[in-house]
Write an enzyme that holds these catalytic residues in place. Structure first.
Site, PDB file in Angstrom:
ATOM      1  N   ASP A   1       0.683  -1.150   0.110  1.00  0.00           N
ATOM      2  CA  ASP A   1       0.055   0.238  -0.095  1.00  0.00           C
ATOM      3  C   ASP A   1       0.913   1.285  -0.166  1.00  0.00           C
ATOM      4  O   ASP A   1       2.000   1.075   0.234  1.00  0.00           O
ATOM      5  CB  ASP A   1      -0.905  -0.017   1.130  1.00  0.00           C
ATOM      6  CG  ASP A   1      -0.291  -0.169   2.334  1.00  0.00           C
ATOM      7  OD1 ASP A   1       0.902  -0.109   2.641  1.00  0.00           O
ATOM      8  OD2 ASP A   1      -0.877  -0.800   3.247  1.00  0.00           O
TER       9      ASP A   1
ATOM     10  N   ASP B   1       1.323   4.744   1.766  1.00  0.00           N
ATOM     11  CA  ASP B   1       0.732   5.734   2.751  1.00  0.00           C
ATOM     12  C   ASP B   1       1.327   7.221   2.469  1.00  0.00           C
ATOM     13  O   ASP B   1       2.372   7.207   1.722  1.00  0.00           O
ATOM     14  CB  ASP B   1       1.234   5.457   3.934  1.00  0.00           C
ATOM     15  CG  ASP B   1       0.631   4.095   4.430  1.00  0.00           C
ATOM     16  OD1 ASP B   1      -0.623   3.895   4.021  1.00  0.00           O
ATOM     17  OD2 ASP B   1       1.292   3.208   4.987  1.00  0.00           O
TER      18      ASP B   1
ATOM     19  N   ASP C   1      10.107   4.310  13.166  1.00  0.00           N
ATOM     20  CA  ASP C   1      11.028   3.368  13.870  1.00  0.00           C
ATOM     21  C   ASP C   1      12.293   3.104  13.226  1.00  0.00           C
ATOM     22  O   ASP C   1      13.407   2.938  13.947  1.00  0.00           O
ATOM     23  CB  ASP C   1      10.164   1.958  14.072  1.00  0.00           C
ATOM     24  CG  ASP C   1       9.363   1.472  12.705  1.00  0.00           C
ATOM     25  OD1 ASP C   1       9.649   2.225  11.665  1.00  0.00           O
ATOM     26  OD2 ASP C   1       8.587   0.572  13.016  1.00  0.00           O
TER      27      ASP C   1
HETATM   28  P1  ATP Z   1       4.362  -2.872   6.446  1.00  0.00           P
HETATM   29  O1  ATP Z   1       2.877  -2.321   6.198  1.00  0.00           O
HETATM   30  O2  ATP Z   1       4.848  -3.759   5.403  1.00  0.00           O
HETATM   31  O3  ATP Z   1       4.456  -3.625   7.688  1.00  0.00           O
HETATM   32  P2  ATP Z   1       5.154  -0.142   6.775  1.00  0.00           P
HETATM   33  O4  ATP Z   1       6.391   0.223   6.906  1.00  0.00           O
HETATM   34  O5  ATP Z   1       4.230   0.241   5.483  1.00  0.00           O
HETATM   35  O6  ATP Z   1       5.481  -1.627   6.568  1.00  0.00           O
HETATM   36  P3  ATP Z   1       2.927   0.526   8.390  1.00  0.00           P
HETATM   37  O7  ATP Z   1       2.550  -0.051   9.720  1.00  0.00           O
HETATM   38  O8  ATP Z   1       2.104   0.695   7.235  1.00  0.00           O
HETATM   39  O9  ATP Z   1       4.308  -0.168   8.017  1.00  0.00           O
HETATM   40  O10 ATP Z   1       3.310   2.107   8.815  1.00  0.00           O
HETATM   41  C1  ATP Z   1       3.563   2.878   7.944  1.00  0.00           C
HETATM   42  C2  ATP Z   1       4.869   3.753   8.675  1.00  0.00           C
HETATM   43  O11 ATP Z   1       4.755   4.395   9.805  1.00  0.00           O
HETATM   44  C3  ATP Z   1       6.265   2.976   8.608  1.00  0.00           C
HETATM   45  O12 ATP Z   1       7.034   2.641   7.521  1.00  0.00           O
HETATM   46  C4  ATP Z   1       7.106   3.747   9.977  1.00  0.00           C
HETATM   47  O13 ATP Z   1       7.444   4.818   9.274  1.00  0.00           O
HETATM   48  C5  ATP Z   1       5.628   4.173  10.486  1.00  0.00           C
HETATM   49  N1  ATP Z   1       5.673   3.380  11.696  1.00  0.00           N
HETATM   50  C6  ATP Z   1       4.413   2.440  11.706  1.00  0.00           C
HETATM   51  N2  ATP Z   1       4.474   1.725  12.801  1.00  0.00           N
HETATM   52  C7  ATP Z   1       5.337   2.318  13.669  1.00  0.00           C
HETATM   53  C8  ATP Z   1       5.783   2.257  14.910  1.00  0.00           C
HETATM   54  N3  ATP Z   1       5.241   1.170  15.779  1.00  0.00           N
HETATM   55  N4  ATP Z   1       6.783   3.005  15.568  1.00  0.00           N
HETATM   56  C9  ATP Z   1       7.378   3.952  14.724  1.00  0.00           C
HETATM   57  N5  ATP Z   1       6.940   4.196  13.464  1.00  0.00           N
HETATM   58  C10 ATP Z   1       5.821   3.337  12.904  1.00  0.00           C
HETATM   59 MG    MG Z   2       2.403  -0.042   5.178  1.00  0.00          MG
END
Ligand code: ATP
Ligand code: MG
Length: 373
Positions: A67, A69, A133
């Site tokens: 996705d 964001d 993170d």
């Molecule tokens: P995936 O969706 O594949 O797990 P993602 O990196 O897109 O990976 P998301 O949960 O969609 O993860 O979150 C989007 C972004 O928000 C992350 O890439 C990160 O920058 C931030 N983020 C998400 N969760 C956290 C967290 N628990 N602590 C700090 N930053 C976070």
């Molecule tokens: Mg994501």
């Protein structure tokens, strides 16, 4: 390579690296059209807006993003004013969802670090980046100008195949223990090794995961099993003894029953959603429950008379097995039904989810015939 500067004590100070297309190599054709539209619409009225997080990381790793964001300096009501097909969501953590048919693009306003890395006040881009993170997850991509903005050295860390925390070691996992699971996930997904310091930090702080709510754990395990790297991720979590926080029953079985463990990891590698070769509809939950159901169920006990109780019992067993994961009932029923179909038992859904009827399938008939002989 260019730089973004800020003014500090009357002097220009380097703040971020700006990579152009011939440096970052992200292909415009890999950018989701809806995400591009959102960025373009907000930028046109003057708001700094980027694709952020996992999508940028995956594009750099040459993986297909799940996705896209978006992060912007526009506040939620402003986003809503600019983009009509959108809705404000969340009571505390305000976000905007933009609808493109079935697809939803999540747009969040830059957050501040005033109240830690999990607070909800709005802030500037340079604060927003500090509460993400890992450096690999903290890159900002402008699809309109095709520029990549890197405040934290994420591009170099990805090139060096390393997961590097941004949030200080003393607080990163205390403020949100789920970040431990995320670190292991990203390493396994990319085929990298967890840095030694991070490894030992996770070993010592793992029990913090006991405090995480079932809904967060459900969210995390759901993402993992939907990922094409599910077996690798779960093996790595199991090696660090973290999988027991996500799936305690399965984790115990993996440890005690080698044959089960082998089957479990094979099932997790199967397609997670859609139709398999034999036309059977597979739910993303199948990999988690199929082998346990096989182990814990005596299919020959199924008769037309006992169908309802048999199904209810199975449902209860599975519900308990996957705890604390708590998926929507309809999804769990769908997954169980798919396994029944594989066993030759057709489960029909009636008006209410809890009411169902079953039809004898070939397998059942075979079992009965065998018994008669
Ligand atoms: P995936 O969706 O594949 O797990 P993602 O990196 O897109 O990976 P998301 O949960 O969609 O993860 O979150 C989007 C972004 O928000 C992350 O890439 C990160 O920058 C931030 N983020 C998400 N969760 C956290 C967290 N628990 N602590 C700090 N930053 C976070
Ligand atoms: Mg994501």
């Amino acid at each position: 390579m260019r730089y973004r500067y800020s003014q500090k004590n009357g002097r220009a100070e380097k703040q971020a690296v700006i990579y152009s297309q011939d440096e970052h190599h992200i292909q415009f054709s890999d950018i989701d059209g809806s995400a591009f539209s959102v960025c373009s619409m907000l930028q046109k009225v003057g708001y700094e807006t980027y694709i952020v997080g996992g999508a940028v990381r995956d594009l750099l790793l040459k993986r297909k993003p799940k996705d896209f964001d978006i992060a912007t300096e526009a506040r939620p009501p402003e986003i809503k004013r600019v983009i009509r097909n959108s809705r404000l969501i969340g009571r505390r953590f305000k976000l905007v969802h933009v609808f493109f048919g079935q697809k939803i693009i999540e747009v969040s306003t830059f957050r501040s670090i005033k109240d830690g890395t999990i607070g909800n006040t709005f802030g500037k881009i340079e604060e927003d980046v500090m509460r993400r993170d890992f450096t690999m997850n903290a890159l900002f991509y402008d699809p309109v100008k095709q520029l990549l903005l890197d405040y934290v050295g994420g591009v170099n860390d990805i090139r060096a195949k390393t997961v590097k925390p941004i949030i200080p070691a003393g607080v990163i996992f205390k403020e949100d223990p789920v970040r431990m699971i995320r670190a292991v996930k990203y390493c396994a997904m990319a085929g990298w090794t967890l840095p030694a310091a991070l490894y030992s930090k996770i070993r010592s702080q793992a029990p913090l995961l006991e405090t995480v709510s079932p809904s967060r754990l459900t969210e995390e395990i759901t993402k993992i099993i939907k990922s094409s790297s599910a077996p690798e991720i779960i093996k790595s979590l199991e090696d660090l003894n973290l999988f027991k926080y996500l799936q305690p029953a399965a984790s115990a079985l993996i440890k005690s029953d080698k044959a089960f463990a082998e089957k479990y990891f094979t099932s997790l590698a199967a397609p997670t959603e859609g139709k398999e070769k034999d036309g059977r509809v597979v739910s993303y939950l199948n990999g988690l429950i199929e082998d346990y159901l096989e182990l814990a169920t005596d299919w020959s006990l199924f008769t037309e008379k006992t169908a309802q109780d048999f199904y209810k019992e199975t449902f209860k067993k599975i519900r308990a097995f996957i705890q604390p994961m708590n998926p929507p009932r309809a999804e769990l029923e769908g997954a169980i039904r798919a396994i029944f179909t594989k066993q030759g038992l057709t489960v029909k859904k009636l008006r209410l989810q809890s009411r169902f009827s079953m039809r004898r399938g070939s397998r059942l008939v075979k079992n009965e015939n065998q018994k008669d002989q």
